[in-house]
Design an enzyme around this catalytic site. Structure first.
Site, PDB file in Angstrom:
ATOM      1  N   HIS A 138     -24.368 -38.546  79.195  1.00 32.91           N
ATOM      2  CA  HIS A 138     -24.530 -38.828  78.290  1.00 32.91           C
ATOM      3  C   HIS A 138     -24.464 -37.308  77.553  1.00 32.91           C
ATOM      4  O   HIS A 138     -24.552 -36.476  77.371  1.00 32.91           O
ATOM      5  CB  HIS A 138     -25.625 -39.059  78.315  1.00 32.91           C
ATOM      6  CG  HIS A 138     -25.827 -40.350  78.959  1.00 32.91           C
ATOM      7  ND1 HIS A 138     -24.989 -41.528  79.146  1.00 32.91           N
ATOM      8  CD2 HIS A 138     -26.223 -40.847  80.513  1.00 32.91           C
ATOM      9  CE1 HIS A 138     -24.873 -42.637  80.154  1.00 32.91           C
ATOM     10  NE2 HIS A 138     -25.766 -42.152  81.631  1.00 32.91           N
ATOM     11  N   GLU A 182     -32.926 -40.159  78.171  1.00 36.40           N
ATOM     12  CA  GLU A 182     -32.611 -39.829  79.647  1.00 36.40           C
ATOM     13  C   GLU A 182     -31.702 -38.600  79.655  1.00 36.40           C
ATOM     14  O   GLU A 182     -30.901 -37.450  80.002  1.00 36.40           O
ATOM     15  CB  GLU A 182     -31.252 -40.536  80.073  1.00 36.40           C
ATOM     16  CG  GLU A 182     -30.435 -40.177  81.554  1.00 36.40           C
ATOM     17  CD  GLU A 182     -29.250 -40.716  82.374  1.00 36.40           C
ATOM     18  OE1 GLU A 182     -28.834 -40.957  83.483  1.00 36.40           O
ATOM     19  OE2 GLU A 182     -28.890 -42.393  81.314  1.00 36.40           O
ATOM     20  N   HIS A 236     -28.008 -37.885  86.708  1.00 35.89           N
ATOM     21  CA  HIS A 236     -28.471 -38.856  85.692  1.00 35.89           C
ATOM     22  C   HIS A 236     -30.068 -39.761  86.236  1.00 35.89           C
ATOM     23  O   HIS A 236     -30.704 -38.569  87.132  1.00 35.89           O
ATOM     24  CB  HIS A 236     -27.949 -39.929  86.463  1.00 35.89           C
ATOM     25  CG  HIS A 236     -26.398 -39.689  85.936  1.00 35.89           C
ATOM     26  ND1 HIS A 236     -25.566 -40.141  84.069  1.00 35.89           N
ATOM     27  CD2 HIS A 236     -24.484 -39.116  85.562  1.00 35.89           C
ATOM     28  CE1 HIS A 236     -24.495 -39.525  84.114  1.00 35.89           C
ATOM     29  NE2 HIS A 236     -23.980 -38.876  84.943  1.00 35.89           N
ATOM     30  N   GLU A 293     -28.427 -39.290  90.901  1.00 37.06           N
ATOM     31  CA  GLU A 293     -29.643 -40.814  89.887  1.00 37.06           C
ATOM     32  C   GLU A 293     -30.987 -40.042  90.791  1.00 37.06           C
ATOM     33  O   GLU A 293     -30.992 -40.453  91.423  1.00 37.06           O
ATOM     34  CB  GLU A 293     -29.518 -42.131  89.946  1.00 37.06           C
ATOM     35  CG  GLU A 293     -28.408 -41.963  89.802  1.00 37.06           C
ATOM     36  CD  GLU A 293     -28.671 -42.979  87.950  1.00 37.06           C
ATOM     37  OE1 GLU A 293     -29.324 -42.037  87.303  1.00 37.06           O
ATOM     38  OE2 GLU A 293     -27.358 -43.453  87.693  1.00 37.06           O
TER      39      GLU A 293
END
Length: 327
Positions: free
Chosen positions: A117, A154, A209, A291
């Protein structure tokens, strides 16, 4: 990346059976370290105040899924699409250039780090909602990513860990390139993230992430590409080395952070194979997603917002990558 990114449609999480004995299968999948997690959990690990975390001690084979975890609309980065803060939008559009490598055991090796992101994505809804070709289908360019219940995004987590990981790998002599360094107004899109690694001819690439699943879902998982040969996507040559990279990263992450593998995906191994993520399907170099935890769970969020834990997370990733690159 709470898998809510352009490549996400949450896979239905499989609830783990807690306290199931670790099996030899885990030791085979993740060299040594995941087996060590069983012992670690049995004797008691670090507390959940920012230095480590508990979780499932289940064992089993890695789960193969074509969909992302639940916990909100999914994205290529796997995170719930919610505003990610009010960071000012930078202006440059170029990915960060690699810095001169130091001398070390990884001299001559290239690693691409993809911080999931972008802190300013929420200011560019039209641009990040634009569809791009991810090889097998079309997906949104990117998403905002998820955030903790307190609003910490995040995108800031991923960039912080990426910087820490870059420093560690450069000390080993690697040439490191980031897909974005807070130096562009949005994105890059998921297809460009893959292309940056390909054009760099990376020896290894990792996309960082944090998930946005439901409360009570805890732990990390590493996502590896399945074998795909469809449209512009062809991962047949990288599926096996990517799996090896994923196992080494997962094993080192457990050992260094003391954090349990996911209790909602991966059957206790911390390993998940997927065939729907453009960032993996378009890659021509060994690549995995990690993650690091679930931002929507208060216990995991306490870890993810701890600077000392983020340093351990970077160290775990670094040691896994170094192990992979040195064979």
């Amino acid at each position: 990346m709470s898998y809510t990114g352009p490549d996400f449609e949450p896979p239905q999480p499989r609830r783990s059976r807690l306290r199931r004995p670790l099996t030899v299968a885990v030791a085979a999948l993740v060299p040594g370290a995941l087996l060590g997690w069983g012992v670690y959990a049995a004797v008691g690990g670090p507390d959940d105040t920012g230095t480590g975390g508990g979780g499932s001690d289940r064992a089993g084979a890695a789960r193969t899924s074509a969909a992302p975890p639940s916990g909100g609309p999914a994205s290529e980065d796997g995170d719930a699409e919610k505003p990610a803060g009010s960071s000012p939008a930078p202006t440059s559009e170029a990915p960060s250039a690699p810095r001169p490598p130091a001398s070390g055991p990884l001299k001559g090796k290239v690693v691409v780090i993809d911080p999931g992101h972008n802190p300013a994505n929420f200011q560019h809804a039209t641009e990040i909602n634009r569809k791009v070709n991810v090889g097998t289908h079309w997906k949104e360019c990117d998403t905002t990513g998820t955030a903790t219940d307190a609003g910490w995004p995040e995108a800031k987590f991923t960039l912080d860990v990426a910087h820490r990981l870059r420093d560690l790998l450069e000390k080993q002599g690697a040439t490191v390139k980031l897909t974005q360094d807070g130096d562009r107004s949005f994105g890059p899109c998921v297809d460009e993230r893959a292309r940056i690694g390909n054009e760099a001819k990376a020896d290894a690439a990792i996309s960082i992430h944090a998930d946005g699943s439901g409360a009570g879902n805890r732990g990390f998982h590493v996502i590896m590409p399945g074998a795909v040969h469809d449209g512009a996507a062809d991962t047949r040559a990288i599926a096996e080395p990517s799996a090896e990279l994923g196992k080494r990263v997962a094993g080192s992450f457990v050992r260094v952070t003391g954090t349990a593998p996911s209790n909602y995906l991966g059957d206790g191994t911390g390993l998940v194979t997927r065939t729907d993520l453009g960032g993996l399907n378009l890659s021509t170099v060994p690549k995995v997603f990690i993650e690091c935890g679930n931002m929507r769970d208060s216990t995991d969020a306490a870890l993810l917002t701890s600077g000392s834990w983020r340093q351990k997370a970077a160290e775990g990733m670094s040691e896994g990558i170094v192990s992979f690159l040195r064979g």
